[in-house]
Write an enzyme that holds these catalytic residues in place. Structure first.
Site, PDB file in Angstrom:
ATOM      1  N   LYS A 203      13.722  24.398  49.653  1.00 56.93           N
ATOM      2  CA  LYS A 203      13.558  24.989  48.316  1.00 56.93           C
ATOM      3  C   LYS A 203      13.612  23.962  47.200  1.00 56.93           C
ATOM      4  CE  LYS A 203      14.122  29.747  49.235  1.00 56.93           C
ATOM      5  NZ  LYS A 203      14.901  30.970  49.199  1.00 56.93           N
ATOM      6  N   ARG A 237      18.014  30.862  57.201  1.00 57.52           N
ATOM      7  CA  ARG A 237      16.548  30.921  57.274  1.00 57.52           C
ATOM      8  C   ARG A 237      16.015  29.495  57.136  1.00 57.52           C
ATOM      9  NH1 ARG A 237      12.344  31.704  53.855  1.00 57.52           N
ATOM     10  NH2 ARG A 237      10.731  33.170  54.470  1.00 57.52           N
TER      11      ARG A 237
HETATM   12  C1  7PJ Z   1      13.772  33.861  51.188  1.00 54.60           C
HETATM   13  C2  7PJ Z   1      13.126  34.933  51.803  1.00 54.60           C
HETATM   14  C3  7PJ Z   1      15.181  33.860  51.123  1.00 54.60           C
HETATM   15  C4  7PJ Z   1      15.127  35.942  52.300  1.00 54.60           C
HETATM   16  C5  7PJ Z   1      11.658  33.560  51.054  1.00 54.60           C
HETATM   17  C6  7PJ Z   1      10.791  30.303  50.824  1.00 54.60           C
HETATM   18  C7  7PJ Z   1      10.382  31.358  49.878  1.00 54.60           C
HETATM   19  N1  7PJ Z   1      13.799  35.961  52.367  1.00 54.60           N
HETATM   20  N2  7PJ Z   1      11.807  34.728  51.711  1.00 54.60           N
HETATM   21  N3  7PJ Z   1      15.810  34.918  51.696  1.00 54.60           N
HETATM   22  N4  7PJ Z   1      12.817  33.009  50.735  1.00 54.60           N
HETATM   23  N5  7PJ Z   1      15.831  36.946  52.832  1.00 54.60           N
HETATM   24  O1  7PJ Z   1      10.605  30.393  52.030  1.00 54.60           O
HETATM   25  O2  7PJ Z   1      11.298  29.297  50.322  1.00 54.60           O
HETATM   26  O3  7PJ Z   1      15.842  32.976  50.564  1.00 54.60           O
HETATM   27  S1  7PJ Z   1      10.090  32.931  50.661  1.00 54.60           S
END
Ligand code: 7PJ
Length: 262
Positions: A203, A237
């Site tokens: 990020k 994630r």
């Molecule tokens: C997140 C997401 C996050 C959850 C994305 C990226 C942007 N879902 N989807 N948490 N970020 N739950 O992959 O940087 O932080 S999309």
């Protein structure tokens, strides 16, 4: 949780997993690298991203989901669209990951009757404009209070607490200072007793700290993942699963947490 973007405009790996075969191959690689959950996304939510239509998002994700239904690990769909939540669950998705925390009309109902897990994420504003002027008094308290209201809404709709995961939504309407405060205060969110998911991988907050482009943020992402785990995150994630898995295995060994390979 390994990330599979099936979007032409994702900031970190846009354009690389466009065909179903490529997405499935990438998914299998992430499983080999140690992913315990896969998260498939067909709509980019990066700052400034434009929405995609239901038809287009469906076309991107459903064939991938169908091919991964028996891949051996739970598959999550990152979507904000109630219709697609229903279709994904019917196609075998074990989790709905909703950056809107099921606040869009119809979303609670779309998942209530199923048994899939649900990730409720906090964000301020919408992806097109959310990074323009994020404002909070006490960011940790406000994010936690919001997640409490969404847990309550989910439970009132018939979604048992055992199905829920919560996420402070790093980078979603947050400055670097807000994100750092949330990471420092993550234990206060974990104290709600619902498993916390943390998405810090590649990020822009890590870019701000290191001065690096998304593809060069692996080390920073791994550090952030370990810090998140140390502060109570139960699911991380990640795009770079092999590196993240090994780092968390060391963390787990030190803390006596459940062996990541089980
Ligand atoms: C997140 C997401 C996050 C959850 C994305 C990226 C942007 N879902 N989807 N948490 N970020 N739950 O992959 O940087 O932080 S999309």
């Amino acid at each position: 949780m390994g990330v599979i973007n099936v979007t032409p405009d994702s900031f970190s790996d846009g354009n690389r997993y466009l065909t179903v075969d490529q997405a499935v191959a990438h998914a299998r690689m992430l499983i080999d690298e140690g992913a315990h959950i896969l998260d498939i996304g067909g709509e980019s939510t990066r700052p400034g991203a434009l929405p995609v239509t239901l038809e287009e998002e469906r076309r991107r994700v459903l064939p991938v989901l169908e091919r991964l239904a028996d891949c051996g690990v739970p598959v999550s769909l990152d979507t904000q669209k109630p219709e697609l939540m229903r279709e994904a669950i019917a196609a075998g998705a074990s989790m709905i990951n909703d950056i809107n925390a099921l606040a869009v009309p119809g979303a609670l109902e779309a998942v209530a009757g199923a048994s899939a897990a649900v990730c409720l994420m906090h964000k301020q504003g919408d992806p097109r404009t959310m990074q323009q002027a994020p404002r909070y008094g006490d960011v940790v308290r406000e994010v936690r209070d919001y997640l409490v209201t969404r847990i309550d809404a989910a439970e009132r709709a018939g979604i048992r607490r055992e199905r829920l995961v919560i996420d402070p939504g790093f980078g979603f309407g947050k400055t670097l200072e807000h994100n750092l405060a949330l990471l420092r205060g993550l234990a206060q969110i974990a104290a709600l007793g619902v498993p916390v998911l943390a998405g810090l991988s590649r990020k822009s907050m890590l870019g701000k700290i290191t001065g690096r482009e998304p593809g060069e943020r692996v080390f920073a992402s791994v550090a952030a993942a370990v810090i998140a785990a140390e502060h109570g995150a139960r699911i991380v994630r990640a795009h770079d699963v092999a590196a993240t898995h090994d780092a968390l295995a060391v963390w787990a060994a030190v803390t006596g947490s459940q062996n990541l390979n089980q």
